[in-house]
Design an enzyme around this catalytic site. Structure first.
Site, PDB file in Angstrom:
ATOM      1  N   GLN A 132       0.722  -1.144   0.014  1.00  0.00           N
ATOM      2  CA  GLN A 132       0.220  -0.102   0.176  1.00  0.00           C
ATOM      3  C   GLN A 132       0.726   1.357  -0.111  1.00  0.00           C
ATOM      4  O   GLN A 132       1.415   1.593   0.827  1.00  0.00           O
ATOM      5  CB  GLN A 132      -0.956  -0.038   1.165  1.00  0.00           C
ATOM      6  CG  GLN A 132      -1.679   1.330   1.389  1.00  0.00           C
ATOM      7  CD  GLN A 132      -2.428   1.367   2.956  1.00  0.00           C
ATOM      8  OE1 GLN A 132      -1.863   0.624   3.982  1.00  0.00           O
ATOM      9  NE2 GLN A 132      -3.283   1.960   3.116  1.00  0.00           N
ATOM     10  N   SER A 135       1.238   6.489   2.402  1.00  0.00           N
ATOM     11  CA  SER A 135       1.841   7.662   2.957  1.00  0.00           C
ATOM     12  C   SER A 135       2.829   8.225   2.384  1.00  0.00           C
ATOM     13  O   SER A 135       3.866   7.435   1.658  1.00  0.00           O
ATOM     14  CB  SER A 135       2.270   7.032   4.447  1.00  0.00           C
ATOM     15  OG  SER A 135       1.267   6.561   5.169  1.00  0.00           O
ATOM     16  N   GLU A 250      -9.011  -1.317   5.577  1.00  0.00           N
ATOM     17  CA  GLU A 250      -7.826  -1.246   6.485  1.00  0.00           C
ATOM     18  C   GLU A 250      -8.227  -1.271   7.895  1.00  0.00           C
ATOM     19  O   GLU A 250      -7.927  -2.297   8.644  1.00  0.00           O
ATOM     20  CB  GLU A 250      -6.909  -0.229   6.370  1.00  0.00           C
ATOM     21  CG  GLU A 250      -5.635  -0.081   7.222  1.00  0.00           C
ATOM     22  CD  GLU A 250      -4.626   0.953   6.935  1.00  0.00           C
ATOM     23  OE1 GLU A 250      -5.284   1.751   6.086  1.00  0.00           O
ATOM     24  OE2 GLU A 250      -3.370   0.596   7.060  1.00  0.00           O
ATOM     25  N   GLU A 379      -5.141   9.279  17.734  1.00  0.00           N
ATOM     26  CA  GLU A 379      -5.712  10.617  17.638  1.00  0.00           C
ATOM     27  C   GLU A 379      -6.463  10.610  16.489  1.00  0.00           C
ATOM     28  O   GLU A 379      -7.919  11.288  16.741  1.00  0.00           O
ATOM     29  CB  GLU A 379      -4.695  11.599  17.565  1.00  0.00           C
ATOM     30  CG  GLU A 379      -3.779  12.038  19.041  1.00  0.00           C
ATOM     31  CD  GLU A 379      -2.897  10.713  19.179  1.00  0.00           C
ATOM     32  OE1 GLU A 379      -2.558  10.046  17.995  1.00  0.00           O
ATOM     33  OE2 GLU A 379      -2.343  10.573  20.242  1.00  0.00           O
TER      34      GLU A 379
HETATM   35  C1  LIG Z   1       4.609   0.032  11.259  1.00  0.00           C
HETATM   36  C2  LIG Z   1       4.045   1.204  10.603  1.00  0.00           C
HETATM   37  C3  LIG Z   1       3.497   0.468   9.211  1.00  0.00           C
HETATM   38  C4  LIG Z   1       2.986   1.352   8.065  1.00  0.00           C
HETATM   39  N1  LIG Z   1       2.336   0.647   6.955  1.00  0.00           N
HETATM   40  C5  LIG Z   1       2.112   1.663   5.961  1.00  0.00           C
HETATM   41  C6  LIG Z   1       1.729   0.881   4.597  1.00  0.00           C
HETATM   42  O1  LIG Z   1       2.130  -0.018   4.423  1.00  0.00           O
HETATM   43  N2  LIG Z   1       1.508   1.786   3.602  1.00  0.00           N
HETATM   44  C7  LIG Z   1       1.421   3.393   4.010  1.00  0.00           C
HETATM   45  O2  LIG Z   1       1.042   3.784   3.231  1.00  0.00           O
HETATM   46  N3  LIG Z   1       1.766   3.708   5.380  1.00  0.00           N
HETATM   47  C8  LIG Z   1       1.952   2.954   6.158  1.00  0.00           C
HETATM   48  N4  LIG Z   1       2.294   3.531   7.410  1.00  0.00           N
HETATM   49  C9  LIG Z   1       2.030   4.800   7.673  1.00  0.00           C
HETATM   50  C10 LIG Z   1       1.101   5.596   8.535  1.00  0.00           C
HETATM   51  O3  LIG Z   1      -0.223   5.265   7.915  1.00  0.00           O
HETATM   52  C11 LIG Z   1       1.449   6.705   9.029  1.00  0.00           C
HETATM   53  O4  LIG Z   1       2.540   6.905   9.723  1.00  0.00           O
HETATM   54  C12 LIG Z   1       0.088   7.386   9.902  1.00  0.00           C
HETATM   55  O5  LIG Z   1      -0.759   7.533   9.166  1.00  0.00           O
HETATM   56  C13 LIG Z   1       0.659   8.674  10.685  1.00  0.00           C
HETATM   57  O6  LIG Z   1       1.145   9.689   9.898  1.00  0.00           O
HETATM   58  P1  LIG Z   1       2.524  10.396   9.968  1.00  0.00           P
HETATM   59  O7  LIG Z   1       3.566   9.310  10.230  1.00  0.00           O
HETATM   60  O8  LIG Z   1       2.735  11.105   8.872  1.00  0.00           O
HETATM   61  O9  LIG Z   1       2.361  11.116  11.247  1.00  0.00           O
HETATM   62  P2  LIG Z   1       1.576  12.468  11.321  1.00  0.00           P
HETATM   63  O10 LIG Z   1       0.338  12.447  10.688  1.00  0.00           O
HETATM   64  O11 LIG Z   1       2.768  13.697  11.098  1.00  0.00           O
HETATM   65  O12 LIG Z   1       1.278  12.452  13.062  1.00  0.00           O
HETATM   66  C14 LIG Z   1       2.437  12.948  14.188  1.00  0.00           C
HETATM   67  C15 LIG Z   1       1.425  13.090  15.296  1.00  0.00           C
HETATM   68  O13 LIG Z   1       0.313  14.493  14.904  1.00  0.00           O
HETATM   69  C16 LIG Z   1      -0.945  13.662  15.290  1.00  0.00           C
HETATM   70  N5  LIG Z   1      -2.059  14.259  14.271  1.00  0.00           N
HETATM   71  C17 LIG Z   1      -1.773  14.277  13.043  1.00  0.00           C
HETATM   72  N6  LIG Z   1      -3.045  14.834  12.460  1.00  0.00           N
HETATM   73  C18 LIG Z   1      -3.864  15.183  13.760  1.00  0.00           C
HETATM   74  C19 LIG Z   1      -5.198  15.555  13.803  1.00  0.00           C
HETATM   75  N7  LIG Z   1      -6.013  15.911  12.694  1.00  0.00           N
HETATM   76  N8  LIG Z   1      -5.414  15.528  15.259  1.00  0.00           N
HETATM   77  C20 LIG Z   1      -5.010  15.329  16.144  1.00  0.00           C
HETATM   78  N9  LIG Z   1      -3.426  14.818  15.925  1.00  0.00           N
HETATM   79  C21 LIG Z   1      -3.303  14.563  14.873  1.00  0.00           C
HETATM   80  C22 LIG Z   1      -0.881  12.091  14.917  1.00  0.00           C
HETATM   81  O14 LIG Z   1      -1.952  11.500  15.753  1.00  0.00           O
HETATM   82  C23 LIG Z   1       0.495  11.807  15.543  1.00  0.00           C
HETATM   83  O15 LIG Z   1       0.466  11.779  16.717  1.00  0.00           O
HETATM   84  C24 LIG Z   1       2.863   2.620   8.651  1.00  0.00           C
HETATM   85  C25 LIG Z   1       3.199   3.275   9.696  1.00  0.00           C
HETATM   86  C26 LIG Z   1       3.796   2.378  10.634  1.00  0.00           C
HETATM   87  C27 LIG Z   1       4.040   2.885  12.059  1.00  0.00           C
END
Ligand SMILES: Cc1cc2nc3c(=O)[nH]c(=O)nc-3n(C[C@H](O)[C@H](O)[C@H](O)COP(=O)(O)OP(=O)(O)OC[C@H]3O[C@@H](n4cnc5c(N)ncnc54)[C@H](O)[C@@H]3O)c2cc1C
Lengths: 411, 371
Positions: A132, A135, A250, A379
């Protein structure tokens, strides 16, 4: 209200058991469960693909998919019966969670007949693993803020940019990909959804080193990668709608983990460990922690049974499903933390020769933070519950109606 | 597998809901709380006409002969309404005690009256602060005569009989005592939740007969508390759900900084967490109801799971209900304190959450050791 199989369910269970007994070994019940399976080797992939093929040949693969797609149109309860029985046997680690849980349903929902014919059978038989590609470095929770570009060129699209956190990209043959095809319209409107061949020229996968030492997810770089327009899912500019289908599947497919098996291990651990000369489990503070975990773990299990019953009465799963992942991931982390803490001054050792359960608690402790982020952070899930279950107002959005190129960004 | 209530059971619940909506709005709970009345005799009589007290009593005692699942559905609605009636004492405790341990004569004497609502029963276990079960009981049953002090006895001031946890020569024994009786002094106590009453009862050589086998009191009381805990947990989930609804509505209507307070993320996340607590509690209650209905060996653990899940859900929801209302939440005129009071009364009256947590782990690990 009862837990017993109906006659049809019992007959189905018997059939499942018979096949599993012929084709697998029973699991050793004393072995601590390992939920930290991470960096998969090439051998793991081979074994997992062979097991998938075997299931497909016997008609047990992707049971809930409609018959026309090679499934058996099974009910959710039948799927659960299969999972329960398969869980008692020794089977290869599952590398098809994303393929079957998200990619398959998305292709089925939005693909043309031709596209379904091209991709579904390979998923079912285990010939192809999918990943997938959603991100990006600047777009996780705010997925619709993604920046990777797609430009039309004849019968192809040319894509450039970067994805990140892509689980399984290193073993994947195909990927589902959302990209920006138009930066001049508001963010949700300028997205288009593709299926991409991971072996195409210009795709480069670099493993990411996780806090638990594993390398299960990756950065993926795309340099002038050509995707045939025939590999586009749904209309140009309709990518967000398709992505929502993937995300809904998902959340329904990522359980919380942490529940049943680990609970049993934790109780056993509390019986073995001694605090001041008596079993930890006889200590009031320990009991209160364990009971708290049990209430959450069982509560999740029975919530699952309630939704299963609702499904079998023809209801569709709603945003309520977000609770399983939210509560389950926090629970898993809390239990892991307590499993380490129970080991007292030895808690900081992480060595299979000296740690309890071969270091499984330390492994969980290092692994669960990821589950609280993957597939929607705690969150974001709370926002979903508040807005879609309880009907509270949506977040104030400063970026919804502005053309994408004019949205302010961080560094 | 079918993990849900039947359509008939749900219909019963809906009927109960609309009856209570009309006849027992929160204003009714408040009216009792502000009056000298111990309970709403009017509501007690009305629900008796609908047969609610008779729900789990077998037909041979002139009752409805439904089951515990139907009773659970009613309990949830009674909880939602914060109904100011002795439903816990009389229906989940006294009636269940007779069904569990009563002799034929005892059942014949009391069950028809309990079923019709003409008699109210209560259960007297506590004697002193800190007690959470049978340990600490000193009331003495000696050849048909009971002596000792029970405090507090929920609904003790309106009870026609009490099931008393006592100790006889042969060990812990439950005793059945009719009220009023010579030698029994009932003094009403101030209650933390004045929409429910409680009393101190002093027994000085009061005529009493054993309920169930002599020497089996501790085991019987344990089983009785398990049954009552499951049913009471439905009340707690009902009350918590109502408190969540009221609070949510308030956060949509109250504006600050130019927007509804329900749009602030701290508020949204708080309510999302409370919703999860309630659903976890509710699901555990379903399991408790299943175990109760089938008198399953799992009832011991299931009762703990229901009790803990529901007590925590309601205690937290009632606490946050005041917080999210701001200043008005701390006023007598707003209903928040009705929930806050009731929550704590319910989460302590059958033993604290911590005591049930201890029990849960002891029971689960004992089962595994036996297996
Ligand atoms: C083990 C693992 C596997 C993954 N596998 C995949 C995959 O296969 N394919 C893929 O596409 N992605 C994958 N991901 C990515 C995952 O979907 C993202 O890491 C996740 O959606 C968070 O995005 P970010 O890392 O950019 O954090 P951010 O969005 O930058 O978040 C940082 C912090 O801000 C908070 N935050 C952000 N927006 C808000 C809001 N509106 N309200 C309150 N708090 C908020 C978050 O909760 C978090 O605490 C994976 C992640 C992990 C850890």
């Amino acid at each position: 209200m009862d837990f017993n199989d109906t006659p049809e369910e019992a007959a189905f269970r018997k059939e499942v058991r018979a096949w599993l007994e012929q084709n697998t070994e029973p699991k050793n019940p004393d072995e601590a469960t390992d939920e930290s399976s991470d960096s998969v080797t090439e051998d793991d992939v081979k074994v997992a693909k062979a097991w998938q093929k075997k299931k497909a040949d016997a008609g047990w693969a992707c049971m809930r998919w409609p018959k026309e797609f090679g499934g058996r149109g099974a009910t959710s309860i039948q799927q659960v019966i299969w999972n329960q029985e398969e869980g008692k046997r020794k089977t290869p680690s599952d590398i098809f969670g994303i393929t079957h849980g998200m990619c398959g349903p998305t292709v089925m929902t939005h693909g043309t007949d031709e596209q379904r014919k091209q991709w579904i059978p390979g998923m079912l038989t285990g010939e192809n693993v999918w990943c997938q590609l959603f991100s990006e470095p600047a777009a996780g929770s705010d997925l619709a803020g993604l920046r990777m570009t797609a430009v039309r060129d004849g019968d192809d699209w040319v894509v450039n940019g970067q994805k990140i956190w892509t689980t399984g990209a290193q073993i994947a043959d195909w990927g589902i990909l959302v990209v920006r095809s138009d930066p001049n319209v508001p963010k949700h409107k300028g997205l288009t959804y593709f299926v991409i061949n991971m072996h195409a020229p210009g795709v480069e996968v670099r493993p990411i080193h996780q806090i638990n030492g594993g390398r299960a997810f990756n950065e993926v770089f795309f340099t002038d990668v050509r995707i045939p327009d025939a590999h586009r899912l749904d209309d140009v500019g309709n990518g967000w709608r398709v992505a929502l289908t993937t995300l809904m599947n998902e959340r329904a497919s990522i359980g919380g983990g942490g529940g049943g098996a680990a609970m049993k291990d934790l109780i056993e651990l509390a019986k073995r460990i001694e605090i001041d000369g008596r079993r930890a489990i006889d200590d009031s503070a320990v009991k209160e922690r364990l009971a708290d975990f049990m209430v959450r773990a069982r509560g999740l299990r029975y919530t699952g049974l309630r939704s299963l019953t609702a499904l079998s009465h023809g209801k569709t799963p709603g945003p309520e499903a977000s609770m399983g992942k939210l509560v389950g991931a926090v629970l898993g982390q809390d239990m892991a933390e307590f499993g380490v803490e129970l080991q007292g001054m030895a808690g900081g050792a992480y060595d299979p020769t000296s740690s309890e359960d071969g270091g499984a608690w330390q492994a969980r402790f290092l692994g669960f933070p990821g589950l609280r982020i993957a597939g929607g952070t705690d969150e974001v899930l709370r926002n979903i519950i508040a807005e879609r279950v309880l009907g509270l107002p949506p977040e104030i959005r400063v970026d919804k109606t502005v053309p994408f190129k004019d949205i302010p960004t961080g560094a | 597998m079918n993990f849900d209530f039947t359509d008939d059971q749900k219909m019963l619940k809906e009927t109960a809901a609309s009856f209570l909506h009309e006849h027992a709005p929160l204003a009714h709970c408040r009216a009792i709380l502000e009056s000298d009345e111990s309970y709403s005799a009017r509501l007690w009589k009305q629900i008796a006409e609908l047969g609610w007290q008779a729900t789990a009593i077998p037909e041979e005692y002139g009752a409805a002969g439904f089951g515990r699942l139907e009773l659970a559905m009613l309990a949830e609605e009674v909880g939602r309404a914060l109904a100011p009636i002795p439903f816990v004492s009389s229906v989940y405790l006294a009636t269940e005690a007779l069904l569990l341990a009563g002799s034929d004569a005892q059942k014949k004497r009391w069950l028809p009256k309990l079923a019709s609502g003409d008699a109210i029963g209560a259960f007297a276990l506590a004697e002193r602060p800190g007690q959470n079960g049978y340990t600490g009981v000193t009331a003495a049953l000696d050849g048909g005569s009971l002596s000792g002090v029970k405090v507090p006895v929920v609904d003790g001031d309106i009870a026609d009989f009490v099931v008393v946890a006592a100790v006889a020569g042969d060990g812990p024994t439950l005793a059945l005592v009719e009220l009023p009786s010579p030698g029994a002094t009932v003094t009403r106590l101030e209650s933390f939740d004045p929409s429910r009453s409680m009393a101190r009862i002093e027994f000085s050589g009061v005529p009493a007969e054993p309920l169930g086998a002599v020497g089996q009191g501790r085991a019987l009381a344990g089983r009785l508390l398990d049954r009552a805990a499951v049913l009471l947990a439905f009340e707690q989930v009902g009350a918590a759900t109502r408190a969540l609804e009221i609070t949510k509505q308030y956060t949509l209507e109250r504006f600050a900084f130019g927007r509804p307070i329900g749009s602030f993320q701290a508020v949204k996340h708080c309510l999302a967490d409370r919703w999860c607590d309630i659903e976890i509690g509710r699901s555990n209650c379903y399991y408790g109801a299943w175990a109760l209905e089938h008198d399953a060996p799992e009832l011991g653990a299931a009762a703990c799971l229901s009790r803990i899940g529901a007590s925590e859900a309601l205690d937290r929801m009632a606490t946050d209900m005041i917080q999210l209302h701001g200043g008005v939440g701390f006023t007598w005129e707003f209903d928040c304190h009705l929930f806050y009071r009731r929550a704590k009364l319910l989460s302590t009256m059958l033993g604290t959450t911590a005591s049930w947590k201890h029990k849960l782990v002891e029971r689960v690990s004992a089962v595994e050791e036996a297996a």
